[in-house]
Design an enzyme around this catalytic site. Structure first.
Site, PDB file in Angstrom:
ATOM      1  N   GLY A 127       0.794  -1.218   0.000  1.00 36.45           N
ATOM      2  CA  GLY A 127       0.000   0.000   0.000  1.00 36.45           C
ATOM      3  C   GLY A 127       0.824   1.265   0.000  1.00 36.45           C
ATOM      4  O   GLY A 127       0.485   2.228   0.689  1.00 36.45           O
TER       5      GLY A 127
ATOM      6  N   GLY B  18      -0.990   8.298   1.638  1.00 31.54           N
ATOM      7  CA  GLY B  18      -1.123   8.364   3.082  1.00 31.54           C
ATOM      8  C   GLY B  18      -0.039   7.670   3.884  1.00 31.54           C
ATOM      9  O   GLY B  18       1.155   7.924   3.731  1.00 31.54           O
ATOM     10  N   LEU B  19      -0.473   6.762   4.756  1.00 31.57           N
ATOM     11  CA  LEU B  19       0.414   6.112   5.703  1.00 31.57           C
ATOM     12  C   LEU B  19       1.524   5.331   5.021  1.00 31.57           C
ATOM     13  O   LEU B  19       2.673   5.343   5.477  1.00 31.57           O
ATOM     14  CB  LEU B  19      -0.408   5.195   6.617  1.00 31.57           C
ATOM     15  CG  LEU B  19       0.337   4.475   7.733  1.00 31.57           C
ATOM     16  CD1 LEU B  19       1.052   5.457   8.639  1.00 31.57           C
ATOM     17  CD2 LEU B  19      -0.635   3.617   8.528  1.00 31.57           C
ATOM     18  N   GLY B  20       1.204   4.630   3.936  1.00 25.50           N
ATOM     19  CA  GLY B  20       2.224   3.861   3.238  1.00 25.50           C
ATOM     20  C   GLY B  20       3.323   4.729   2.673  1.00 25.50           C
ATOM     21  O   GLY B  20       4.515   4.403   2.760  1.00 25.50           O
TER      22      GLY B  20
ATOM     23  N   SER C  48      -5.988  -1.829  13.854  1.00 28.97           N
ATOM     24  CA  SER C  48      -6.718  -0.640  14.303  1.00 28.97           C
ATOM     25  C   SER C  48      -7.401  -0.922  15.637  1.00 28.97           C
ATOM     26  O   SER C  48      -7.766  -2.062  15.930  1.00 28.97           O
ATOM     27  CB  SER C  48      -7.778  -0.255  13.275  1.00 28.97           C
ATOM     28  OG  SER C  48      -8.628   0.770  13.764  1.00 28.97           O
TER      29      SER C  48
ATOM     30  N   TYR D 284     -15.282  -3.939   8.909  1.00 31.56           N
ATOM     31  CA  TYR D 284     -13.933  -3.410   9.117  1.00 31.56           C
ATOM     32  C   TYR D 284     -13.343  -3.956  10.409  1.00 31.56           C
ATOM     33  O   TYR D 284     -12.181  -4.403  10.450  1.00 31.56           O
ATOM     34  CB  TYR D 284     -13.990  -1.886   9.157  1.00 31.56           C
ATOM     35  CG  TYR D 284     -12.665  -1.224   9.461  1.00 31.56           C
ATOM     36  CD1 TYR D 284     -11.637  -1.219   8.528  1.00 31.56           C
ATOM     37  CD2 TYR D 284     -12.454  -0.594  10.686  1.00 31.56           C
ATOM     38  CE1 TYR D 284     -10.422  -0.596   8.813  1.00 31.56           C
ATOM     39  CE2 TYR D 284     -11.254   0.027  10.969  1.00 31.56           C
ATOM     40  CZ  TYR D 284     -10.237   0.023  10.023  1.00 31.56           C
ATOM     41  OH  TYR D 284      -9.043   0.629  10.316  1.00 31.56           O
TER      42      TYR D 284
END
Length: 322
Positions: A29, A33-35, A157, A183
C-alpha cells in the site's frame, strides 16, 4: 519496556539517529497516506523499500513523492499488487521469490476502510478479503524471505474493538451488512494473524506484531457528516475526561507512521512479538467500550487458540496450506 516515545512522537522522532543502510523493507500500500509516509522516512534513513501499488499510475505518484527523500543509499522499487485478487497476490509473491532478496521487515500496511458492501475477485467480502486474506496469502508465500531476526508488522486498528471475527459468516450472508462491523472483523483478523505468525516463526528469530496507527481527521470526515463527527468527538472527550485523560487530538500522517517504524526497528523483538501496539508502546489486554480512546487490545484479538482457528479457516478459504 521503557522508551521515550509516545502519542506525540513522529516517525522522524522515532528514527532520529538511526542508520538503516543495508536494511530491506517490503511495505504494502505504498500509494498514498500512511504507506507513503512510512516509506519516505525509511528511505530517508538509508533503507531500501520495495513498495506495492495497485496500478502503474499509483506507482508513479508514489515514486515521485518518496524517491527525492532517499539518502545514505536508501531507495525505492514499486511492484504491482492488488490485494482484492488472489491471482495478483500470488503473482506478486512469485516475483519476489524469484528475486530471492531477503527482507528485514515486512509491513502489511494496505487496506480498505469501511468499504461499501462488495466482494473481491475471489468472492470474499471486500474488507475481510483485502485486509486479511490478501495479506495472509502474500506474507505466508514469502515468509521464507523474512531474514532470521526479521519482523512482520501488521497495521490493524483499535476499530477491532467493535467485533470479533465471525468465521461462520465471513461474507455477511446471514445478516445485514454493516461496514464498521466488517472493518472491525478484518482488523481483529489482522491482529490474530500476527499472533499466530509470531508463534510459528519465532523459533527462527522472526517476530510479528500488530498495531493501531492513530486516527486522522480526513478519514473520519470521509465517513461522517460534520454533525456526526461533532457528536462522536463529544462522546470521546466525555469518556476521556471520565478517565482523567486529556482531550482527543488527531494525528498527523507522521504521527501515524511512528508506531510502524518503532515496531520495525526500535522496539525489542521479544517485547512486541505476538502483541498489539499503539503510541509506540505495547498495549494492555483489556475489555474496553468501542468508543474508548484508552490504550488497549480486546482479549479475543490476541487469543492464541482463536488465532489458530482463524489460520486454519483462512487456509480453507484461500485453498492453500502454509
Amino acid at each position: 519496556m521503557t522508551n521515550s516515545f509516545g502519542a506525540t512522537s513522529t516517525a522522524d522522532d522515532v528514527l532520529s539517529g538511526k542508520d538503516l543502510r543495508g536494511k530491506r523493507v517490503l511495505i504494502t500500500g505504498v500509494s498514498a497516506g500512511l504507506g507513503v509516509e512510512t516509506a519516505r522516512v525509511l528511505v530517508a534513513h538509508g533503507a531500501y523499500v520495495v513498495g506495492t501499488a495497485r496500478t502503474p499510475f499509483e506507482a508513479e505518484q508514489a515514486e515521485a513523492g518518496i524517491q527525492p527523500h532517499a539518502s545514505r543509499g536508501g531507495g525505492l522499487t514499486l511492484i504491482n499488487l492488488d490485494l482484492a485478487s488472489l491471482e495478483s497476490v500470488r503473482r506478486c509473491a512469485d516475483a519476489l521469490i524469484a528475486e530471492a532478496q531477503p527482507f528485514d521487515v515486512v509491513i502489511a500496511n494496505a487496506g480498505a476502510v469501511q468499504a461499501p458492501f462488495g466482494h473481491t475477485t475471489d468472492g470474499f467480502e471486500t474488507q475481510f478479503g483485502i485486509n486479511h486474506l490478501g495479506h495472509f496469502v502474500l506474507v505466508n508465500r514469502i515468509a521464507s524471505l523474512i531474514a532470521p531476526g526479521g519482523r512482520l508488522v501488521v497495521v490493524a486498528s483499535i476499530g477491532h474493538r467493535a467485533s470479533d471475527v465471525d468465521l461462520d459468516n465471513p461474507n455477511f450472508e446471514r445478516q445485514p451488512y454493516d461496514p464498521m462491523i466488517a472493518y472491525a472483523r478484518s482488523k481483529t483478523a489482522n491482529i490474530l494473524f500476527a499472533v499466530e505468525f509470531d508463534r510459528r516463526h519465532r523459533t527462527r528469530g522472526v517476530r510479528a506484531t500488530a498495531l493501531h496507527p492513530g486516527v486522522i481527521k480526513s478519514k473520519l470526515e470521509q465517513r461522517m457528516s460534520p454533525e456526526e463527527l461533532d457528536k462522536a468527538l463529544e462522546q470521546i472527550n466525555t469518556q476521556l475526561a471520565a478517565e482523567g485523560r486529556a482531550p482527543f487530538q488527531y494525528r498527523t500522517i507522521s504521527h501515524r507512521a511512528a508506531t510502524s517504524v518503532w515496531a520495525a526497528f526500535v522496539a525489542r523483538a521479544d517485547e512486541i512479538g505476538g502483541r498489539f501496539c499503539e503510541d509506540c508502546q505495547v498495549s494492555p489486554v483489556v475489555n474496553l467500550p468501542v468508543n474508548s480512546m484508552s490504550p488497549g487490545v480486546m482479549p479475543y484479538a490476541v487469543d492464541p487458540e482463536r488465532a489458530g482457528v482463524l489460520w486454519a479457516r483462512s487456509e480453507e478459504m484461500v485453498g492453500e496450506r502454509f
